[in-house]
Motif scaffolding. Structure first.
Motif, PDB file in Angstrom:
ATOM      1  N   GLN A 100       0.818  -1.214   0.000  1.00 29.67           N
ATOM      2  CA  GLN A 100       0.000   0.000   0.000  1.00 29.67           C
ATOM      3  C   GLN A 100       0.850   1.261   0.000  1.00 29.67           C
ATOM      4  O   GLN A 100       0.386   2.328  -0.389  1.00 29.67           O
ATOM      5  N   PHE A 101       2.106   1.128   0.445  1.00 30.34           N
ATOM      6  CA  PHE A 101       2.973   2.301   0.576  1.00 30.34           C
ATOM      7  C   PHE A 101       4.040   2.316  -0.517  1.00 30.34           C
ATOM      8  O   PHE A 101       5.222   2.545  -0.250  1.00 30.34           O
ATOM      9  N   SER A 102       3.630   2.089  -1.754  1.00 32.12           N
ATOM     10  CA  SER A 102       4.594   2.168  -2.858  1.00 32.12           C
ATOM     11  C   SER A 102       4.999   3.622  -3.072  1.00 32.12           C
ATOM     12  O   SER A 102       4.253   4.556  -2.755  1.00 32.12           O
ATOM     13  N   ARG A 103       6.182   3.826  -3.585  1.00 35.51           N
ATOM     14  CA  ARG A 103       6.723   5.174  -3.781  1.00 35.51           C
ATOM     15  C   ARG A 103       5.768   6.014  -4.630  1.00 35.51           C
ATOM     16  O   ARG A 103       5.248   5.567  -5.661  1.00 35.51           O
ATOM     17  N   GLY A 104       5.499   7.249  -4.183  1.00 34.27           N
ATOM     18  CA  GLY A 104       4.637   8.170  -4.902  1.00 34.27           C
ATOM     19  C   GLY A 104       3.184   8.143  -4.447  1.00 34.27           C
ATOM     20  O   GLY A 104       2.391   9.007  -4.837  1.00 34.27           O
ATOM     21  N   THR A 105       2.819   7.168  -3.612  1.00 37.88           N
ATOM     22  CA  THR A 105       1.438   7.090  -3.113  1.00 37.88           C
ATOM     23  C   THR A 105       1.183   8.229  -2.132  1.00 37.88           C
ATOM     24  O   THR A 105       2.003   8.497  -1.245  1.00 37.88           O
ATOM     25  N   ARG A 106       0.060   8.918  -2.302  1.00 30.17           N
ATOM     26  CA  ARG A 106      -0.322   9.957  -1.350  1.00 30.17           C
ATOM     27  C   ARG A 106      -1.046   9.322  -0.175  1.00 30.17           C
ATOM     28  O   ARG A 106      -1.963   8.512  -0.339  1.00 30.17           O
ATOM     29  N   VAL A 107      -0.619   9.700   1.018  1.00 33.21           N
ATOM     30  CA  VAL A 107      -1.159   9.095   2.244  1.00 33.21           C
ATOM     31  C   VAL A 107      -1.550  10.214   3.208  1.00 33.21           C
ATOM     32  O   VAL A 107      -0.814  11.204   3.373  1.00 33.21           O
ATOM     33  N   ARG A 108      -2.715  10.078   3.813  1.00 32.03           N
ATOM     34  CA  ARG A 108      -3.153  11.015   4.856  1.00 32.03           C
ATOM     35  C   ARG A 108      -3.132  10.262   6.184  1.00 32.03           C
ATOM     36  O   ARG A 108      -3.705   9.172   6.305  1.00 32.03           O
ATOM     37  N   CYS A 109      -2.488  10.836   7.180  1.00 27.14           N
ATOM     38  CA  CYS A 109      -2.283  10.149   8.464  1.00 27.14           C
ATOM     39  C   CYS A 109      -2.717  11.032   9.629  1.00 27.14           C
ATOM     40  O   CYS A 109      -2.608  12.266   9.570  1.00 27.14           O
ATOM     41  N   TYR A 110      -3.177  10.376  10.679  1.00 24.27           N
ATOM     42  CA  TYR A 110      -3.462  11.087  11.929  1.00 24.27           C
ATOM     43  C   TYR A 110      -2.810  10.308  13.069  1.00 24.27           C
ATOM     44  O   TYR A 110      -2.940   9.088  13.171  1.00 24.27           O
ATOM     45  N   GLY A 111      -2.120  11.030  13.939  1.00 31.91           N
ATOM     46  CA  GLY A 111      -1.491  10.378  15.084  1.00 31.91           C
ATOM     47  C   GLY A 111      -0.709  11.369  15.906  1.00 31.91           C
ATOM     48  O   GLY A 111      -0.725  12.588  15.655  1.00 31.91           O
ATOM     49  N   GLU A 112      -0.006  10.833  16.892  1.00 29.16           N
ATOM     50  CA  GLU A 112       0.811  11.672  17.781  1.00 29.16           C
ATOM     51  C   GLU A 112       2.235  11.728  17.253  1.00 29.16           C
ATOM     52  O   GLU A 112       2.843  10.701  16.938  1.00 29.16           O
ATOM     53  N   VAL A 113       2.764  12.934  17.166  1.00 27.24           N
ATOM     54  CA  VAL A 113       4.125  13.137  16.680  1.00 27.24           C
ATOM     55  C   VAL A 113       5.101  12.861  17.819  1.00 27.24           C
ATOM     56  O   VAL A 113       4.909  13.322  18.948  1.00 27.24           O
ATOM     57  N   ARG A 114       6.140  12.098  17.505  1.00 30.53           N
ATOM     58  CA  ARG A 114       7.175  11.794  18.497  1.00 30.53           C
ATOM     59  C   ARG A 114       8.536  12.165  17.929  1.00 30.53           C
ATOM     60  O   ARG A 114       8.752  12.146  16.725  1.00 30.53           O
ATOM     61  N   GLY A 115       9.428  12.480  18.833  1.00 32.55           N
ATOM     62  CA  GLY A 115      10.802  12.764  18.412  1.00 32.55           C
ATOM     63  C   GLY A 115      11.573  11.470  18.251  1.00 32.55           C
ATOM     64  O   GLY A 115      11.640  10.660  19.183  1.00 32.55           O
ATOM     65  N   GLY A 116      12.150  11.236  17.076  1.00 32.84           N
ATOM     66  CA  GLY A 116      12.909  10.018  16.818  1.00 32.84           C
ATOM     67  C   GLY A 116      14.391  10.314  16.696  1.00 32.84           C
ATOM     68  O   GLY A 116      14.827  11.469  16.809  1.00 32.84           O
ATOM     69  N   TYR A 117      15.161   9.243  16.453  1.00 30.50           N
ATOM     70  CA  TYR A 117      16.609   9.427  16.315  1.00 30.50           C
ATOM     71  C   TYR A 117      16.958  10.225  15.070  1.00 30.50           C
ATOM     72  O   TYR A 117      17.943  10.962  15.041  1.00 30.50           O
ATOM     73  N   ARG A 118      16.140  10.086  14.022  1.00 27.97           N
ATOM     74  CA  ARG A 118      16.463  10.744  12.749  1.00 27.97           C
ATOM     75  C   ARG A 118      15.359  11.694  12.327  1.00 27.97           C
ATOM     76  O   ARG A 118      15.058  11.826  11.152  1.00 27.97           O
ATOM     77  N   GLY A 119      14.700  12.307  13.284  1.00 26.10           N
ATOM     78  CA  GLY A 119      13.629  13.231  12.954  1.00 26.10           C
ATOM     79  C   GLY A 119      12.343  12.845  13.667  1.00 26.10           C
ATOM     80  O   GLY A 119      12.351  12.130  14.671  1.00 26.10           O
ATOM     81  N   LEU A 120      11.232  13.271  13.117  1.00 27.07           N
ATOM     82  CA  LEU A 120       9.944  13.050  13.755  1.00 27.07           C
ATOM     83  C   LEU A 120       9.288  11.764  13.268  1.00 27.07           C
ATOM     84  O   LEU A 120       9.395  11.399  12.093  1.00 27.07           O
ATOM     85  N   ASP A 121       8.605  11.072  14.200  1.00 26.34           N
ATOM     86  CA  ASP A 121       7.941   9.806  13.907  1.00 26.34           C
ATOM     87  C   ASP A 121       6.450   9.891  14.222  1.00 26.34           C
ATOM     88  O   ASP A 121       6.019  10.727  15.027  1.00 26.34           O
ATOM     89  N   MET A 122       5.685   9.006  13.630  1.00 30.36           N
ATOM     90  CA  MET A 122       4.335   8.662  14.077  1.00 30.36           C
ATOM     91  C   MET A 122       4.295   7.147  14.181  1.00 30.36           C
ATOM     92  O   MET A 122       4.605   6.453  13.210  1.00 30.36           O
ATOM     93  N   VAL A 123       3.944   6.628  15.354  1.00 29.74           N
ATOM     94  CA  VAL A 123       3.866   5.187  15.558  1.00 29.74           C
ATOM     95  C   VAL A 123       2.412   4.749  15.435  1.00 29.74           C
ATOM     96  O   VAL A 123       1.536   5.262  16.136  1.00 29.74           O
ATOM     97  N   HIS A 124       2.173   3.809  14.539  1.00 32.25           N
ATOM     98  CA  HIS A 124       0.836   3.274  14.282  1.00 32.25           C
ATOM     99  C   HIS A 124      -0.221   4.366  14.109  1.00 32.25           C
ATOM    100  O   HIS A 124      -1.241   4.376  14.791  1.00 32.25           O
ATOM    101  N   PRO A 125       0.026   5.309  13.173  1.00 30.55           N
ATOM    102  CA  PRO A 125      -1.029   6.300  12.915  1.00 30.55           C
ATOM    103  C   PRO A 125      -2.209   5.645  12.201  1.00 30.55           C
ATOM    104  O   PRO A 125      -2.052   4.607  11.548  1.00 30.55           O
TER     105      PRO A 125
END
Length: 360
Positions: A100-125
């Motif tokens: 479902q997440f092939s390159r170029g696919t547009r995705v709309r997500c909702y979730g809590e933003v977290r600080g990760g090692y390499r930037g911002l993450d969303m876990v199980h949005p």
């Protein structure tokens, strides 16, 4: 009138059983199963404006996705909207999800933003792919989140409450209005049906902070009714209790004065007042209903001892109950110290006491 769960589309035996676990047995119960929080999916946020802790709706194109093997397999998806990058992480996923997440696919997500090692993450949005113009439409109201059980997702709650609210709007479901119109006007709170509709589907512009803090007039409307119902039920219990008979303990005992004289301290004005109120209650011919409330060390046990002496002085036995054996042992020591000099020997009864001792 449509009021049963089985009248709703999609409700079969399995779903009805899940709802029953939550105490929901009718459409009215469903309407009183209220959201415990709300999600604002009414506007998209640029990824570049995000910060840890924010719960937001974002949209972007998939830059790349991969299943990363480690202590546990993780589906990692990186999306971008031109303002920044956001990493989506799924620890529980199906192999088909990666497609479902092939390159170029547009995705709309909702979730809590977290600080990760390499930037911002969303876990199980929560997410959906943007595949058509219909998918691009943003919700025009806050999204409610309901208390649930395993196997009953939030999408199901939305569908169920939509149907129940539709029945309410068409007046096929009737709710009894307990608060008179003039009282609602004085309190500046809405009718029951309006309050429930607002709480389940708050419109754009609703005071989110008030809803989160449970101080919105719609929520206060339900709280007022709940407190009123509780108050009325307590009054009913009181009226039933007053019809019961109890021995009137009117005789004063010299032991009471002796007990007070032997105490190594003088009772406070509040203690003496409560003792007098309890003795007045005990002198009546119906059961006493009284809760004595006080901090640790405020003298509640002394008050209980005086009540016990009034009953003993009128020829009755007294049982002092405690919620734990440890507390019961503490009370036994206190009552023994106070009452043994008066010729009253308290005894101990617990599940440990058996045989002839228990029978005695």
């Amino acid at each position: 009138m449509a009021s049963e769960l089985r009248d709703l589309r999609g409700v079969g035996p399995s779903l009805e059983s899940s709802l029953n676990q939550l105490g929901i047995h009718s459409c009215q119960d469903l309407l009183f199963h209220l959201p415990f929080r709300y999600e604002d999916r009414t506007r998209l946020h640029p990824i570049g404006s995000l910060y840890p802790g924010a719960r937001v709706l974002v949209e972007g194109e998939v830059e790349h996705s991969a299943i990363v093997r480690g202590r546990r397999a993780t589906l990692v998806v990186v999306i971008s909207d031109g303002t920044g990058l956001l990493t989506l992480r799924f620890f529980h996923f199906r192999a088909a999800q990666k497609k479902q997440f092939s390159r170029g696919t547009r995705v709309r997500c909702y979730g809590e933003v977290r600080g990760g090692y390499r930037g911002l993450d969303m876990v199980h949005p929560s997410y959906k792919r943007i595949l058509s113009e219909a998918d691009e439409v943003v919700s025009d109201r806050l999204t409610p989140v309901y208390p649930s059980v395993e196997g009953l997702g939030q999408a199901s709650w939305i569908k169920l409450t939509d149907q129940a609210l539709s029945l309410l709007d068409r007046q096929e479901l009737q709710l009894e209005e307990l608060l008179p119109d003039d009282q609602r006007g004085n309190l500046k709170i809405p009718p029951l049906a309006d309050a429930l509709t607002f709480i389940h589907r708050p419109p754009v512009g609703a005071d989110v902070a008030a809803l989160v803090e449970r101080r919105h007039p719609a929520q206060q409307r339900l709280a007022t009714e709940e407190l009123l119902a509780h108050n009325l039920s307590v009054q009913q219990v009181h009226r039933r209790q007053r019809k019961l008979k109890a021995p009137a303990l009117t005789r004063e005992s010299a032991r009471e004065d002796e007990f007070l004289a032997r105490l190594p301290f003088r009772l406070t004005g509040a203690q003496l007042r409560v003792i007098a109120e309890i003795q007045q209650d005990l002198s009546r011919s119906h059961p006493m209903q009284r809760l004595v409330q006080g901090d640790v060390g405020s003298g509640k046990t002394v008050v209980a001892a005086m009540a016990a002496l009034r009953a003993i002085g009128n020829g009755f036995q007294v049982a002092v109950m405690a919620p734990t054996e440890l507390l019961a042992e503490q009370h036994l020591r206190s009552f023994t110290e106070w009452l043994e000099p008066l010729g009253i020997l308290p005894v101990w009864l617990s599940s440990k006491v058996t045989g002839k001792a228990r029978q005695a």
